[in-house]
Design a protein around this motif. Sequence first.
Motif, mmCIF file in Angstrom:
data_model
loop_
_atom_site.group_PDB
_atom_site.id
_atom_site.type_symbol
_atom_site.label_atom_id
_atom_site.label_comp_id
_atom_site.label_asym_id
_atom_site.label_seq_id
_atom_site.Cartn_x
_atom_site.Cartn_y
_atom_site.Cartn_z
ATOM 1 N N ILE A 128 0.843 -1.190 0.000
ATOM 2 C CA ILE A 128 0.000 0.000 0.000
ATOM 3 C C ILE A 128 0.883 1.246 0.000
ATOM 4 N N ALA A 129 0.401 2.281 -0.645
ATOM 5 C CA ALA A 129 1.159 3.532 -0.700
ATOM 6 C C ALA A 129 1.070 4.247 0.638
ATOM 7 N N THR A 130 2.197 4.736 1.106
ATOM 8 C CA THR A 130 2.244 5.339 2.438
ATOM 9 C C THR A 130 2.334 6.865 2.384
ATOM 10 N N ASN A 131 1.969 7.458 1.269
ATOM 11 C CA ASN A 131 2.095 8.918 1.136
ATOM 12 C C ASN A 131 1.295 9.679 2.180
ATOM 13 N N TYR A 134 -4.681 8.188 1.416
ATOM 14 C CA TYR A 134 -4.049 9.227 0.602
ATOM 15 C C TYR A 134 -4.782 9.285 -0.734
ATOM 16 N N SER A 135 -4.926 10.483 -1.238
ATOM 17 C CA SER A 135 -5.502 10.712 -2.558
ATOM 18 C C SER A 135 -6.883 10.061 -2.674
ATOM 19 N N GLY A 136 -7.073 9.155 -3.625
ATOM 20 C CA GLY A 136 -8.409 8.594 -3.866
ATOM 21 C C GLY A 136 -8.820 7.533 -2.877
ATOM 22 N N LEU A 137 -7.904 7.071 -2.037
ATOM 23 C CA LEU A 137 -8.245 6.034 -1.054
ATOM 24 C C LEU A 137 -8.770 6.705 0.205
ATOM 25 N N ARG A 138 -9.886 6.190 0.739
ATOM 26 C CA ARG A 138 -10.493 6.863 1.884
ATOM 27 C C ARG A 138 -10.623 5.972 3.110
ATOM 28 N N PHE A 139 -9.898 4.875 3.126
ATOM 29 C CA PHE A 139 -9.854 4.069 4.345
ATOM 30 C C PHE A 139 -8.420 3.635 4.594
ATOM 31 N N SER A 147 -5.291 0.963 6.157
ATOM 32 C CA SER A 147 -4.941 -0.461 6.176
ATOM 33 C C SER A 147 -4.089 -0.741 7.414
ATOM 34 N N THR A 189 -7.807 -4.361 6.125
ATOM 35 C CA THR A 189 -8.163 -2.949 6.004
ATOM 36 C C THR A 189 -9.066 -2.540 7.149
ATOM 37 N N GLY A 230 -12.369 2.730 7.742
ATOM 38 C CA GLY A 230 -12.446 4.181 7.660
ATOM 39 C C GLY A 230 -11.049 4.758 7.765
ATOM 40 N N CYS A 244 -5.495 0.847 -3.790
ATOM 41 C CA CYS A 244 -4.754 1.758 -4.669
ATOM 42 C C CYS A 244 -5.195 3.192 -4.375
ATOM 43 N N VAL A 245 -4.242 4.126 -4.483
ATOM 44 C CA VAL A 245 -4.567 5.501 -4.088
ATOM 45 C C VAL A 245 -4.959 6.400 -5.255
ATOM 46 N N PRO A 271 -9.374 3.902 -8.152
ATOM 47 C CA PRO A 271 -10.660 4.579 -7.904
ATOM 48 C C PRO A 271 -11.162 5.326 -9.142
ATOM 49 N N GLN A 320 -14.935 -2.935 0.948
ATOM 50 C CA GLN A 320 -14.649 -1.547 1.361
ATOM 51 C C GLN A 320 -14.399 -0.666 0.144
ATOM 52 N N GLN A 351 -16.545 2.537 -0.905
ATOM 53 C CA GLN A 351 -15.878 3.808 -1.178
ATOM 54 C C GLN A 351 -16.289 4.369 -2.542
ATOM 55 N N GLY A 364 7.258 1.697 0.642
ATOM 56 C CA GLY A 364 5.971 2.363 0.868
ATOM 57 C C GLY A 364 5.197 2.642 -0.405
ATOM 58 N N SER A 365 5.444 1.870 -1.445
ATOM 59 C CA SER A 365 4.712 2.072 -2.699
ATOM 60 C C SER A 365 3.551 1.113 -2.803
ATOM 61 N N MET A 366 2.616 1.495 -3.654
ATOM 62 C CA MET A 366 1.499 0.585 -3.870
ATOM 63 C C MET A 366 1.896 -0.489 -4.875
#
Lengths: 428, 625
Positions: free
Chosen positions: A90-93, A113-118, A120, A136, A139, B489-490, B494, B533, B537, B573-575
Amino acid sequence: MVTVFAVAALLVGAVAVIEHAGLPASPSGASGDGSVTWTSLPLSSSIASDSEASASLAMGHLEDPANTFWQVMARASASSAWKVATPPGIATNGGLATSKGTSGVLNSVVLPYSGLRFSSFAQSTDNGERWTRAATVPGPVLSAPDAVTSLEAGSEVAALLSGTWSVADSPSGLTRQSGQGQTVVVASGPLTHWSALTTTEDLSSVAPECHLQALTAVLAGPDGRLVVGGRCGNPGHFGLFGQPAAAAGPDALGARWTWLTAGVVVPGMESAVGISTVIRIDHTVTGLGLLLGTTREGRRALVYVSAPWPPGDDAPGSWSFSPFLPVPPGWSLVATGTGTSTLALAGAVVLLRHGAALKVLVTGAGGVNWTSTPPPPSGTTDVVLQAGTVTALVPAGSDLSTYRWIPGTTIWTKRPSVTVSIQYGSSN
Amino acid sequence: MTGMGGGGGNSSIVLQAFQNALLRQGSLLLIVALVLFVAWNGLRSFQYRQMVRARSGSDGGAGQLAVDRPGSHLATLGTEPVARRVARIGFGAFWIFDGLLQVQSGMPLGLPTNVLQPAAATSPGWVQGIVNFGVTLWTRHPVTAAAATVWIQVGIGLLLIVAPRGRWSELAGLASLLWGMVVWIFGNAFGAIFAPGLTFLFGAPGAVLFYAIAGGLVALPERVWRTERLGRYLLVGMGVFLLVMAGLQAFPGRGFWQGSLGGEPGTLVAMTRTMAATPQPHATSALVSWFSRLAEHHAVLVNLVATAIMAVVGGAFVAGRRLRTALGLLAVFCVFDWVFVENFGFLGGTGTDPNSMLPFLLLALVAVLAATSWSGGGEPAPKATPATPADGPGGVRRSWWQKVDTSWAGRLAAMVGAIVMILVGSAPMAVAALNPQADPIVIEAANGVPEVANGPAPGFSLVDQHGRPVSLASFRGSTVVLTFLDPVCVNDCPTIAQELLVANEQLGPDAANVKFVAVATNPVYHSITTVNQFNRQENLENVGNWYFLTGTLSELQSVWNAYNAGGTVLPGGSMILHSDVVYIIDSSGQIRSIVNSNPGAATNGVLPSSFSNLVDQQVRAVQKS
């Protein structure tokens, strides 16, 4: 002549109006971590015992959120090298927070972050070598260093959510419970079924004198009971709430929590106008340690509090408080760390910044006083208190330099650096 | 200097579509022009033959044509005022020039990012909101909008030039006013007059505002031009404007008096450096660079001279004295600024006009002419002689062909042609403005056209978001839109999910036989809870034909391998790394097309439906075959 003056006045007026309209807006005021009310808690943090330590900090191109990647760094003893222990997948930004459960289990929660809203969650039983339990959270987790907690591996996990959340009544079910605001959710086993345990509103009702404004931290106690820290708006009081002794985890759904710090007042805050915020909670050798951020008549200070476990209200005299550590105007709290040890320095470490100036302060064992270290290396963004020594973490792009300070010395000694394989552009 | 940021976004797919659109519409206009020419020429020939025939007999003057007589159409209107003629032809030429600039290859994709958004970037939020309408329209329909702008602007210019008098001419002026305001508001962000750093030297308040003003003047009844009052008002207005601009130029604290500000370049120096960096020939860049250095080393002198000239010319215009001298000074000033500061205004690949100095100078010339040459500004129309059916010499009744003035008819044909040209541009533009869906070509420009395929889709057996077993075979009889999504995915996933949701909605009844299927592509986070989830979302929970499939890691990996979907864990820390591809699988299980679904810059935010339209296009093609 009058006409000339009128035209001139109109022209001057027009110029002034246009010029005023064209002026850029003045920059906003204080930054989040420098706010008077401690409404924003720094995510850069660490947690350590004599045998293990972990730290969460931002690396990469810090001026660009899409190329800022938060990392978990871990090591065994204070003399061993740091290694990258960032949970994968998962991206940790958006940031991450780590916590220690009992039996050496390391928990990590990644913020959206960004488009993700919950968020992990991931759990490791070998201090970040492998993350064997991933799920996950229903929220976005609160942006705070102690937003997640657990006991031993595989046991229940509690997370502090902030924002819109929803939980299904079964993994594939459509009906669900949902809400907004700060909520403690718990799950066990494969972490597929989360339950809402308590909220800010629930806890406000059990502590009217606290004037609870927000929840800020969560910790699983040695006996499995959860404690939740918050921000009290009533001078002197601070918010620490516990589950009833008879119930723990999901079994405690609907049980009435208790205000553990009822009747406990931060010395010197009795008659002041201000607030107290629980910034960190951690286990200590004798019980609990809390780092409080206080505001007294507009001036900020930090206080370290030691309490026995269970921190019931039956023995208020057993709470001990460090002296106030004033945070001067303009200085920001950048990072916090907790360190459990029987050595001379233990409890909490904080990193303060004002422009390029940095300060590191550490509590003595039992939180009896604050000790200042020599100024840490430039660029330090995180500090670790382990085995009576302090480590400064200095990220620069993909490289992390580390320095150690040993009490009684006046220098920071450079330690081995670590390079993180950051995938720039992967979150664009 | 709208658009001098370099001609980005030059996709060959869009460029080809743009050229095809121009060719198609140009061919249509050519046919219209030919028809009009043939009609006009036929009329002339007919008239000539009839005249010869009539003169060969003794018709008593019936062979005289309308154009030969004082009562012909143009003659009845008198002479056009000089100032009006200059405004009409001058700004008509500007419109044509601007229209031709719109033919530049960088326009379809480059205009929003190089022109529209930068123009509004430093303006208040409400201005950006208004400009965003133009950005959205253009970005969703780049080919239509770019081609339409060409024809509208060239058409307005032609109409201004070929329609000298009467209602046609006033209509041309009105068109110039209206289109000028549209461009000024939506394209120029009000000429950035609400942004910091406003200065006349650099183009404020926008060239096209002067086009609009000139259009408004041409649209006025011609009698207004026959007095000096119009010119006086215009001069006072322009004079006040120059005085305000001079005041702004001299206003302390705006950085015009300094060559550098704490190590940073002063305002004028920074602006000219930006201009010099625009892609352009070295010679033109050198001119601006020279002035930039001059402004850096002699900032006070440069600003003093600029302020003084604006103030002196403005004062002269307001006072109405020494107008010819003031106009001469303004001409020198404007041309100098146009060359050395505005950098000609239209270089860089997406320049949309020659910037403000030349149009302002032309408008000033019009004002001076209108205010000073009213006596020579045209003769009023003679008393109209009522056209009677029998107005020929000696009271001889004339035929219809004798009444037609062929020179006027030629002009009329040209005017009709210009109006058709405007309509050829404005009609598709109006349709595009009402269509919120982005054209599929936008996503094709970013990702390439879909790959045509024809082979069996690899089978799989997984579970859906409800835990129910699902296989590809179970979808037989339906068209399957298959993709691979990371539920945590960030960014891309989506967006792709939302695109597929829109595609599903847009299909309407056709969606009944379409399954939208995503396979979880994350080796760590792929539980049923997690895909649910993601569904929550993205508001996909209640979409009946949406399937987010998952399974054990080994089951998933075999599907990822079969479809070359990736699923690679990246460190630091990447997806997860996975492919952004959509497979369109027909009802018999054959892959018919492969669509690159990488949203990138093409669909993020501004373009929420281009990819959806492309998917729908592919689905319908498969369903029809």
